[in-house]
Design an enzyme around this catalytic site. Structure first.
Site, PDB file in Angstrom:
ATOM      1  CB  ALA A  74      -9.800   6.884 -12.492  1.00  0.00           C
ATOM      2  CD  GLU A 125     -10.423   1.849  -1.874  1.00  0.00           C
ATOM      3  OE1 GLU A 125     -10.932   1.819  -0.741  1.00  0.00           O
ATOM      4  OE2 GLU A 125      -9.714   0.926  -2.325  1.00  0.00           O
ATOM      5  CD  GLN A 178      -4.997  -0.152   0.911  1.00  0.00           C
ATOM      6  OE1 GLN A 178      -4.649  -0.171   2.084  1.00  0.00           O
ATOM      7  NE2 GLN A 178      -4.771   0.896   0.132  1.00  0.00           N
ATOM      8  CB  THR A 198      -0.911   0.030   1.243  1.00  0.00           C
ATOM      9  OG1 THR A 198      -0.116   0.371   2.394  1.00  0.00           O
ATOM     10  CG2 THR A 198      -1.582  -1.318   1.483  1.00  0.00           C
ATOM     11  CB  CYS A 199       0.116   4.868   0.147  1.00  0.00           C
ATOM     12  SG  CYS A 199      -0.824   5.109  -1.377  1.00  0.00           S
ATOM     13  CG  ASN A 200       0.654   4.927   4.663  1.00  0.00           C
ATOM     14  OD1 ASN A 200       1.299   5.836   4.177  1.00  0.00           O
ATOM     15  ND2 ASN A 200      -0.599   5.078   5.054  1.00  0.00           N
ATOM     16  CD  GLU A 220      -6.516   2.781   6.528  1.00  0.00           C
ATOM     17  OE1 GLU A 220      -7.444   2.797   5.709  1.00  0.00           O
ATOM     18  OE2 GLU A 220      -5.518   2.052   6.426  1.00  0.00           O
TER      19      GLU A 220
END
Length: 426
Positions: free
Chosen positions: A189, A191, A119, A50-52, A113
């Site tokens: 585009a 989530e 994910q 993921t991003c983190n 969150e």
């Protein structure tokens, strides 16, 4: 069988290093194949990216952490020794606890969150489709989903949390006096962009545009917000039209460069541009931040904003941790029962695991009652009664079920186990 997890996240590694280990879903199958073949014994495997965070979960007869680290280092083209300084390694119960905390949103930059659960489910599907998910990891993740569901339904862990998207709106509001007068460009585009667009659209901006590599998907999102869609290739020539840009794509290279931004500022006569880069790896070149009229924020820059209000949810965190404790005990009990080398789980370990599970369940129940404002003495009384009833239930059941021939033997055994103090006194 042993389980281990190797990972790096927003607490252990800077954004640019995390970006080197980002795996898109369409990269999962070959990545998992390479991961498994790089180990002496091909383990079960799954990758959460993921991003983190990027985390590798494995299960095998023996832990092969060194092989996992070497593979991940090669995947990100980083020396293993350098990567080791930014990673964490967890095994068996600790790995399970971490997975449960991640799924429940307790290890996220935004406490509670909900996106991380989706994910994780996508990562598990990808591992299953790649044939890398065996019974042990499947059990670990299915239990993590169940724990996360209980945490969501039994606690207020997600109450009043501030998402990345909401934080971006808040920062934009600090720069622009009226968000209803700005023109917004969303790049991507997926989530995260959909969530950001939803938050910004609530402020009724003057215009919204979606730039995406696939026009069909961009048109679908743009139609929801009454916006226009544009080709990603047209972005450099149209960048000057927008007051705010939010970007989050799966591109491995920056989409918005320093040169294009400088040209856009010149056309805007240096009116400021607000930029949010939610992508890992970056969508916007980091040098853009040095431009005087650009206000650029990354996912790590938003961290301080999203921490707001977390202290008020500490009671919910304590409740969630109790639920997780019970889940870990249950998973380890399941692991022990499947251990072919042991034949059967040593009785003392079973007893400890069962007692810990009972304790965690009663603590969770007590914490929920305390959170509702119930009397402390009444809660403590219920807690002690719940524990003693669980402890005595098996013995009572044996006494009632025993036939006349074995009842005396059963009674003596129970006396030795539960009335030792009285027996020694006599």
């Amino acid at each position: 069988m042993t389980v281990w997890a190797l990972g790096l996240n927003h607490n252990t590694a800077p954004l640019d290093l995390r970006g080197r280990f980002a795996f898109a879903l369409d990269q999962m199958a070959p990545a998992l194949q390479g991961l498994r073949t790089s180990h002496a014994r091909h383990p079960e495997a799954a990758i959460l990216s993921t991003c983190n965070r990027t985390e590798v979960y494995c299960a095998s007869d023996n832990a092969q952490v060194g092989h996992t680290l070497d593979w991940l280092a090669r995947a990100g083209d980083v020396p293993a020794d350098a990567l080791r300084d930014h990673t964490y390694v967890l095994q068996d119960g600790h790995a399970a606890r971490h997975a449960f905390r991640v799924a429940s949103g307790l290890d996220s930059m935004v406490l509670g969150e909900p996106q991380i659960l989706g994910q994780m489910k996508s990562a598990v599907r990808a591992a299953e489709e790649a044939g890398a998910l065996g019974s042990t990891l499947n059990q670990l993740f299915q239990r993590s989903f169940a724990v996360a569901k209980e945490v969501r339904s039994s606690t207020e862990i997600g109450a009043h949390s501030i998402s990345m998207a909401a934080a971006a709106v808040r920062l934009a509001g600090n720069l622009f006096e009226d968000l209803g007068r700005i023109k917004l460009l969303f790049v991507g585009a997926g989530e995260m962009i959909e969530l950001a667009a939803t938050h910004f659209a609530a402020r009724s901006p003057a215009a919204i545009a979606i730039a995406n590599r696939t026009l069909e998907r961009g048109e679908k999102l743009a139609s929801r917000f009454g916006g226009e869609v544009m080709r990603l290739a047209d972005l450099p020539e149209r960048l000057h039209e927008f007051d705010a840009v939010v970007s989050c794509t799966a591109s491995t290279l920056p989409i918005i460069g320093l040169g294009a931004t400088e040209r856009a500022l010149k056309k805007r006569r240096h009116r400021p541009i607000f930029m949010v880069d939610l992508a890992v790896p970056r969508d916007i070149e980091p040098e853009v931040k040095q431009l005087g009229d650009v206000y650029l924020y990354t996912v790590d820059d938003l961290a301080q904003v999203v921490q707001t209000g977390q202290a008020s949810r500490q009671a919910a965190v304590a409740q969630a941790e109790a639920i997780i404790d019970a889940g870990v005990q249950s998973f380890m009990h399941w692991m022990d029962q499947r251990d072919p080398a042991a034949g059967v789980v040593p009785l003392i370990r079973q007893l400890n695991a069962q007692a810990d599970e009972w304790r965690a369940l009663e603590l969770a129940r007590a914490r929920r009652r305390l959170a509702r404002g119930e009397d402390i003495e009444a809660v403590l009384d219920a807690l002690s009664r719940g524990l003693t009833q669980k402890m005595l239930h098996g013995a009572m059941a044996e006494l009632h079920a025993a036939d006349p021939g074995s009842r005396e033997q059963t009674s003596h055994a129970i006396e030795r186990l539960f009335l030792r103090g009285k027996i020694s006194a006599d």
